[in-house]
Design a protein around this motif. Structure first.
Motif, PDB file in Angstrom:
ATOM      1  N   GLU A 116       0.917  -1.091   0.040  1.00  0.00           N
ATOM      2  CA  GLU A 116       0.137  -0.181   0.111  1.00  0.00           C
ATOM      3  C   GLU A 116       0.951   0.995  -0.049  1.00  0.00           C
ATOM      4  O   GLU A 116       1.602   1.359   0.913  1.00  0.00           O
ATOM      5  CB  GLU A 116      -0.739   0.111   1.021  1.00  0.00           C
ATOM      6  CG  GLU A 116      -1.892   1.278   1.347  1.00  0.00           C
ATOM      7  CD  GLU A 116      -2.966   1.049   2.525  1.00  0.00           C
ATOM      8  OE1 GLU A 116      -3.324  -0.113   2.844  1.00  0.00           O
ATOM      9  OE2 GLU A 116      -3.220   2.188   2.979  1.00  0.00           O
ATOM     10  N   ARG A 148     -16.058   2.391  12.778  1.00  0.00           N
ATOM     11  CA  ARG A 148     -15.028   3.510  12.705  1.00  0.00           C
ATOM     12  C   ARG A 148     -13.771   2.568  13.442  1.00  0.00           C
ATOM     13  O   ARG A 148     -12.736   2.691  12.787  1.00  0.00           O
ATOM     14  CB  ARG A 148     -15.074   4.747  13.330  1.00  0.00           C
ATOM     15  CG  ARG A 148     -13.835   5.531  13.336  1.00  0.00           C
ATOM     16  CD  ARG A 148     -13.199   5.869  12.353  1.00  0.00           C
ATOM     17  NE  ARG A 148     -11.912   6.133  12.430  1.00  0.00           N
ATOM     18  CZ  ARG A 148     -10.743   6.032  11.551  1.00  0.00           C
ATOM     19  NH1 ARG A 148     -10.951   5.495  10.207  1.00  0.00           N
ATOM     20  NH2 ARG A 148      -9.668   6.190  11.760  1.00  0.00           N
ATOM     21  N   THR A 162     -11.585   0.416  10.967  1.00  0.00           N
ATOM     22  CA  THR A 162     -10.583   1.063  10.223  1.00  0.00           C
ATOM     23  C   THR A 162      -9.718   1.810  11.089  1.00  0.00           C
ATOM     24  O   THR A 162      -8.398   1.741  10.484  1.00  0.00           O
ATOM     25  CB  THR A 162     -11.660   2.236   9.382  1.00  0.00           C
ATOM     26  OG1 THR A 162     -12.930   1.782   9.229  1.00  0.00           O
ATOM     27  CG2 THR A 162     -10.989   2.391   8.179  1.00  0.00           C
ATOM     28  N   HIS A 163      -9.803   2.169  12.083  1.00  0.00           N
ATOM     29  CA  HIS A 163      -9.028   2.708  13.142  1.00  0.00           C
ATOM     30  C   HIS A 163      -7.735   1.730  13.390  1.00  0.00           C
ATOM     31  O   HIS A 163      -6.556   2.003  13.110  1.00  0.00           O
ATOM     32  CB  HIS A 163      -9.470   3.131  14.370  1.00  0.00           C
ATOM     33  CG  HIS A 163      -8.595   4.019  15.479  1.00  0.00           C
ATOM     34  ND1 HIS A 163      -8.603   5.311  15.735  1.00  0.00           N
ATOM     35  CD2 HIS A 163      -7.658   3.397  16.330  1.00  0.00           C
ATOM     36  CE1 HIS A 163      -7.774   5.474  16.496  1.00  0.00           C
ATOM     37  NE2 HIS A 163      -7.397   4.414  16.882  1.00  0.00           N
ATOM     38  N   LYS A 191      -7.371  -1.075  11.626  1.00  0.00           N
ATOM     39  CA  LYS A 191      -6.696  -1.422  10.460  1.00  0.00           C
ATOM     40  C   LYS A 191      -5.452  -0.481  10.040  1.00  0.00           C
ATOM     41  O   LYS A 191      -4.408  -1.283   9.782  1.00  0.00           O
ATOM     42  CB  LYS A 191      -7.863  -1.436   9.196  1.00  0.00           C
ATOM     43  CG  LYS A 191      -7.432  -1.971   7.989  1.00  0.00           C
ATOM     44  CD  LYS A 191      -6.508  -0.999   7.006  1.00  0.00           C
ATOM     45  CE  LYS A 191      -6.154  -1.787   5.746  1.00  0.00           C
ATOM     46  NZ  LYS A 191      -5.547  -0.826   4.980  1.00  0.00           N
ATOM     47  N   GLY A 192      -5.631   0.732  10.477  1.00  0.00           N
ATOM     48  CA  GLY A 192      -4.694   1.413  10.073  1.00  0.00           C
ATOM     49  C   GLY A 192      -3.705   1.417  10.944  1.00  0.00           C
ATOM     50  O   GLY A 192      -2.264   1.188  10.354  1.00  0.00           O
ATOM     51  N   ASN A 223      -1.674  -1.607   9.383  1.00  0.00           N
ATOM     52  CA  ASN A 223      -0.623  -1.269   8.239  1.00  0.00           C
ATOM     53  C   ASN A 223       0.480  -0.932   8.722  1.00  0.00           C
ATOM     54  O   ASN A 223       1.528  -1.685   7.824  1.00  0.00           O
ATOM     55  CB  ASN A 223      -1.122   0.074   7.454  1.00  0.00           C
ATOM     56  CG  ASN A 223      -2.368  -0.029   6.727  1.00  0.00           C
ATOM     57  OD1 ASN A 223      -2.732  -1.180   6.370  1.00  0.00           O
ATOM     58  ND2 ASN A 223      -3.075   1.242   6.435  1.00  0.00           N
ATOM     59  N   ALA A 264      -2.487   8.587  10.298  1.00  0.00           N
ATOM     60  CA  ALA A 264      -3.767   8.790   9.747  1.00  0.00           C
ATOM     61  C   ALA A 264      -4.953   9.424  10.222  1.00  0.00           C
ATOM     62  O   ALA A 264      -5.514  10.369   9.727  1.00  0.00           O
ATOM     63  CB  ALA A 264      -4.395   7.161   9.752  1.00  0.00           C
ATOM     64  N   LEU A 287      -6.771  12.453   8.141  1.00  0.00           N
ATOM     65  CA  LEU A 287      -8.058  12.428   8.207  1.00  0.00           C
ATOM     66  C   LEU A 287      -8.628  13.642   8.920  1.00  0.00           C
ATOM     67  O   LEU A 287      -9.731  14.219   8.484  1.00  0.00           O
ATOM     68  CB  LEU A 287      -8.664  11.132   8.857  1.00  0.00           C
ATOM     69  CG  LEU A 287      -8.531   9.791   8.127  1.00  0.00           C
ATOM     70  CD1 LEU A 287      -8.644   8.752   9.141  1.00  0.00           C
ATOM     71  CD2 LEU A 287      -9.307   9.544   6.878  1.00  0.00           C
ATOM     72  N   ILE A 336      -7.126  11.870   3.459  1.00  0.00           N
ATOM     73  CA  ILE A 336      -6.071  11.178   3.009  1.00  0.00           C
ATOM     74  C   ILE A 336      -6.017  10.971   1.412  1.00  0.00           C
ATOM     75  O   ILE A 336      -5.071  10.626   0.897  1.00  0.00           O
ATOM     76  CB  ILE A 336      -6.006   9.817   3.614  1.00  0.00           C
ATOM     77  CG1 ILE A 336      -7.241   8.780   3.140  1.00  0.00           C
ATOM     78  CG2 ILE A 336      -6.007   9.754   5.157  1.00  0.00           C
ATOM     79  CD1 ILE A 336      -7.115   7.557   3.395  1.00  0.00           C
TER      80      ILE A 336
HETATM   81  C1  MEV Z   1      -5.986   2.943   5.195  1.00  0.00           C
HETATM   82  O1  MEV Z   1      -5.332   1.706   4.603  1.00  0.00           O
HETATM   83  C2  MEV Z   1      -6.000   3.098   6.482  1.00  0.00           C
HETATM   84  C3  MEV Z   1      -6.817   4.069   6.972  1.00  0.00           C
HETATM   85  O2  MEV Z   1      -8.112   4.206   6.507  1.00  0.00           O
HETATM   86  C4  MEV Z   1      -6.619   4.239   8.561  1.00  0.00           C
HETATM   87  C5  MEV Z   1      -7.744   5.071   9.252  1.00  0.00           C
HETATM   88  O3  MEV Z   1      -8.692   5.352   8.412  1.00  0.00           O
HETATM   89  O4  MEV Z   1      -7.525   5.445  10.337  1.00  0.00           O
HETATM   90  C6  MEV Z   1      -6.197   5.601   6.592  1.00  0.00           C
END
Ligand code: MEV
Length: 432
Positions: free
Chosen positions: A83, A260, A263-264, A266-267, A270, A371, A375, A380
């Motif tokens: 990524e 949320r 996704t938090h 997930k980041g 990363n 992130a 955001l 982003i």
């Molecule tokens: C993208 O790979 C990761 C994000 O979506 C993490 C986040 O939203 O905190 C940018």
């Protein structure tokens, strides 16, 4: 003729034979088949020994994050990930945190949990006590299976017994707590659990089914914190304190909303997973541990918790923390055999699994801060789009200074497409 995937003895064939087979199977062109070539420096024999039915290697980009200072030590952090933006984002956060001394990190002892599941027990509460009464003997039997681990200061540390209600009746679950030292611990713990199973079954008066490590490594945690100074967070359109408030708002949505929070977290992963991959560790184990830990912590509220926290310190600076399980090792597994993983460990300069775990926690926090900061301010997509546009420009054939010019036009037009990139490139080359 219909294709038949029931290929007997595929594993017995050589890599070249398997490649010839799949080339024909899929009707690959010569060029497509060459995509399976082993890159220079990659030993086909090693790859073939690492997993089954090998046909090639799958290179990922490997980047190095800069500016990390962890417990007073500067480190370059290798990250293997497909990524765009991840490595740049981690480096940027590390740069901001550096102004206040960088990251502070710590770990618990590297204790892994092995589970032995016993079913069909008629008196589970009494069985629990029978097992606990033999705690010392069972731990000694576990340690006898791994004298090397014991020699290096690890081994069984405790034995706990839980009684769980289930739709199939009560289950007695033994937890063997093992200090894995610099190993991930999977082999040691699984071997110990398998060895103890017959005696556990006898003492409990039931049948053992599962004997396996738990990836919810709640006793093997890494933690890190950093202070991101307010003045470094100002943008052309928002003051530092405004950005801090916006980041706190963004973080708080992860606290109260699982959509949320996914996704938090997930980041965060990363960053963490890319270092885990770069060092040859089991990224699925780390991902499973992290996300389940996020659910486990929901005892403190919500249905799943962010792995990080954010607060303001007395001066209004943003303080971030992270805590998560980090079952990584430096001995055994791919870390010990994969040449790039070995080089990456050396580059990172970590001297034990706990130091590596500290790095992971810091990278996770850095990634999350980057992130949230993006955001909570410009979003982003701009950064992402620019990187994406670079790929597209290069794919369209742009070289050297052409790349920047094509990228600028694609971004300006909000049309990051290969057909448009080709048109722009032609225009540039025709001198327009
Ligand atoms: C993208 O790979 C990761 C994000 O979506 C993490 C986040 O939203 O905190 C940018």
């Amino acid at each position: 003729m219909e294709k038949d995937s029931a290929i007997s003895g595929f594993y017995k064939r050589t890599v070249a034979e398997r490649r010839a087979f799949i080339t024909e199977w899929a009707g690959l062109t010569e060029e497509e088949a060459r995509a399976y070539d082993f890159p220079p420096g990659v030993d086909p024999g090693l790859m073939n020994r690492m997993i089954e039915n090998v046909v090639g290697a799958f290179p990922l980009p490997l980047g190095v994050a800069t500016h990390f200072r962890i417990n007073g030590i500067d480190r370059l952090v290798p990250m293997a990930i497909e990524e765009p933006s991840v490595v740049a984002a981690a480096s940027n956060s590390a740069k901001v945190a550096r102004a206040t001394g960088g990251f502070r990190a710590q770990t618990t002892a590297p204790i892994m949990i092995g589970q032995i599941q016993v079913v069909g027990v008629v008196d589970p509460a009494a069985a629990r006590l029978r097992l606990l009464a033999e705690r010392e003997r069972l731990m000694a039997a576990a340690n006898a299976k791994d004298p090397m681990l014991v020699k290096f200061g690890g081994g069984a540390r405790d034995l706990e017994v839980r009684v769980l209600d289930s739709p199939r009746g009560p289950m007695v679950v033994v937890h063997l707590l093992v200090d894995a030292r610099d190993a991930g611990g999977m082999n040691a713990v699984n071997t110990m659990c398998e060895a103890l199973a017959p005696e556990v079954a006898r003492l409990a008066g039931g049948r053992v089914v599962l004997r396996i490590i738990s990836n919810l490594a709640v006793l093997r945690l890494a933690r890190a914190s950093a202070t991101f100074p307010t003045e470094a967070l100002a943008t052309p359109t928002a003051s530092g304190p405004e950005v801090v408030e916006a980041i706190l708002d963004a973080y708080t949505l992860a606290l109260v909303d699982p959509f949320r929070c996914a996704t938090h977290n997930k980041g965060i992963m990363n960053g963490i997973s890319s270092v885990v991959v770069a060092t040859g560790n089991d990224f699925r184990a780390i991902e499973a541990g992290a996300h389940t830990y996020a659910a486990f912590r929901a005892r403190e509220g919500g249905v799943v918790r962010p792995l990080t926290t954010y607060e303001k310190d007395a001066d209004g600076n943003l303080v971030g923390t992270i805590e998560l399980p980090t079952a990584v090792g430096l001995i055994g597994g791919a870390t010990a055999v994969h040449p790039t993983a070995k080089a990456n460990v050396k580059l990172l300069g970590v001297h034990g699994a706990q130091e590596l775990a500290q790095v992971l926690a810091c990278v996770g926090l850095a990634q999350n801060f980057a992130a949230l900061r993006a955001l909570a301010t410009e979003g982003i997509q701009r950064g992402h789009m620019e990187l994406h546009a670079r790929n597209i420009a290069a794919t369209a054939g742009a070289t050297g200074a052409e790349v920047d010019r094509v990228v600028a036009r694609l971004v300006e037009e909000h049309a990051i497409r290969i057909d448009r990139a080709k048109e722009i490139l032609e225009e540039l080359r025709r001198g327009r």
